[in-house]
Design a protein around this motif. Structure first.
Motif, mmCIF file in Angstrom:
data_model
loop_
_atom_site.group_PDB
_atom_site.id
_atom_site.type_symbol
_atom_site.label_atom_id
_atom_site.label_comp_id
_atom_site.label_asym_id
_atom_site.label_seq_id
_atom_site.Cartn_x
_atom_site.Cartn_y
_atom_site.Cartn_z
ATOM 1 N N TYR A 190 10.967 2.922 -7.802
ATOM 2 C CA TYR A 190 11.653 3.377 -9.023
ATOM 3 C C TYR A 190 11.890 4.888 -8.972
ATOM 4 C CZ TYR A 190 11.095 -1.215 -10.993
ATOM 5 O OH TYR A 190 11.191 -2.564 -11.200
ATOM 6 N N GLN A 195 10.613 -6.044 -3.541
ATOM 7 C CA GLN A 195 9.170 -6.132 -3.775
ATOM 8 C C GLN A 195 8.636 -7.512 -3.393
ATOM 9 O OE1 GLN A 195 8.141 -4.108 -7.734
ATOM 10 N NE2 GLN A 195 10.354 -4.227 -7.815
ATOM 11 N N ILE A 215 3.690 -6.115 -12.033
ATOM 12 C CA ILE A 215 3.453 -6.913 -10.816
ATOM 13 C C ILE A 215 2.844 -8.269 -11.182
ATOM 14 C CG2 ILE A 215 2.439 -6.928 -8.495
ATOM 15 C CD1 ILE A 215 4.547 -4.688 -9.067
HETATM 16 O O1 DC Z 1 3.558 4.272 -10.707
HETATM 17 P P1 DC Z 1 4.462 5.493 -10.931
HETATM 18 O O2 DC Z 1 3.904 6.421 -11.941
HETATM 19 O O3 DC Z 1 4.831 6.159 -9.640
HETATM 20 O O4 DC Z 1 5.828 4.858 -11.528
HETATM 21 C C1 DC Z 1 6.921 5.661 -11.943
HETATM 22 C C2 DC Z 1 7.690 4.936 -13.050
HETATM 23 O O5 DC Z 1 8.325 3.766 -12.524
HETATM 24 C C3 DC Z 1 6.848 4.447 -14.228
HETATM 25 O O6 DC Z 1 6.791 5.408 -15.281
HETATM 26 C C4 DC Z 1 7.527 3.179 -14.670
HETATM 27 C C5 DC Z 1 8.278 2.698 -13.469
HETATM 28 N N1 DC Z 1 7.687 1.514 -12.830
HETATM 29 C C6 DC Z 1 8.011 0.292 -13.346
HETATM 30 O O7 DC Z 1 8.720 0.227 -14.346
HETATM 31 N N2 DC Z 1 7.558 -0.844 -12.754
HETATM 32 C C7 DC Z 1 6.765 -0.785 -11.670
HETATM 33 N N3 DC Z 1 6.347 -1.925 -11.107
HETATM 34 C C8 DC Z 1 6.382 0.470 -11.142
HETATM 35 C C9 DC Z 1 6.842 1.613 -11.752
#
Ligand code: DC
Length: 222
Positions: free
Chosen positions: A36, A114, A130
């Motif tokens: 992301y 993913q 997830i």
């Molecule tokens: O885990 P991170 O802080 O690096 O993720 C950055 C942004 O990406 C987080 O604020 C929301 C989005 N994100 C998401 O919506 N779904 C995911 N599986 C991982 C991250």
């Protein structure tokens, strides 16, 4: 293939703990937030406002992301052929990643990538959705959390070590906003899966948290 899903808010220690556990178990660690972040970085670098839904959607066919692993087993991210592993770790990209991640077309665009990793390898995957969306049949689901102050402190120390000038107050404010946005969005919001084990790491050291996580995984895997 086996899969372990770890979800939770920013700075809960997901990546540090998941990485350590992956090493112990011989699994591949997949940090989905980094994917992301690549979309967020692409928007910033192309003058696209991360909240401009039509503009972000329109750019997606040009966003080429690939995920590789270096000799030490660390995940590296390539965006349109350039290595952006370090560039995606700024506070600006964190906010942009959170904004683009609320767009359903962005989530759909990244879903196969993913799931494909989990089809090919035993994985420990961390993110926000997830256990709920990406791998609903994961063998073990963990929802990792910690108090906002504990999480902001960890993130602040990480940023400081990299020479980032953000203050603790800024880090805490951004984190609270990001958690709120990630939890309240309509598309795949941050939430614990019904069958997830909750682990609050606030009172624990890193080693204690790893041991607790390992215990949960071992109990669930048998
Ligand atoms: O885990 P991170 O802080 O690096 O993720 C950055 C942004 O990406 C987080 O604020 C929301 C989005 N994100 C998401 O919506 N779904 C995911 N599986 C991982 C991250």
């Amino acid at each position: 293939m086996k899969s372990i899903a770890i979800d939770g808010p920013a700075g809960a220690g997901k990546s540090t703990l998941a990485k350590a556990l992956a090493k112990k178990l011989g699994y591949l660690y997949v940090d989905t937030g980094a994917i992301y972040r690549c979309v967020g970085l692409y928007a910033i670098e192309h003058g696209i406002a991360p909240r401009d839904i039509p503009a972000v959607e329109a750019c997606l066919p040009k966003v080429e992301i690939s995920l590789t692993y270096d000799e030490s087993g660390s995940q590296r991210m390539q965006l349109c052929g350039a290595d952006v592993t370090e560039r995606i770790r700024t506070p600006e990209v964190s906010m942009a990643a959170s904004a683009v991640s609320a767009i359903p077309a962005v989530r759909a665009f990244l879903l196969d990538m993913q799931r494909d990793m989990a089809r090919r390898y035993d994985v420990i995957m961390d993110g926000r959705d997830i256990g709920t969306v990406v791998l609903p049949h994961a063998d073990v689901k963990i929802f990792l959390t910690a108090s906002p102050e504990a999480r902001a402190k960890r993130r602040f120390i990480e940023l400081q070590a990299k020479g980032d000038p953000a203050s603790y107050e800024e880090v805490l404010r951004d984190m609270i906003k990001r958690d709120k946005d990630d939890s309240t969005r309509a598309a795949a919001p941050l939430k614990a899966a019904e069958d997830a084990v909750l682990l609050d790491t606030t009172p624990y050291s890193l080693d204690e948290s790893i041991a607790l996580l390992q215990k949960i995984v071992e109990e669930k895997m048998v």
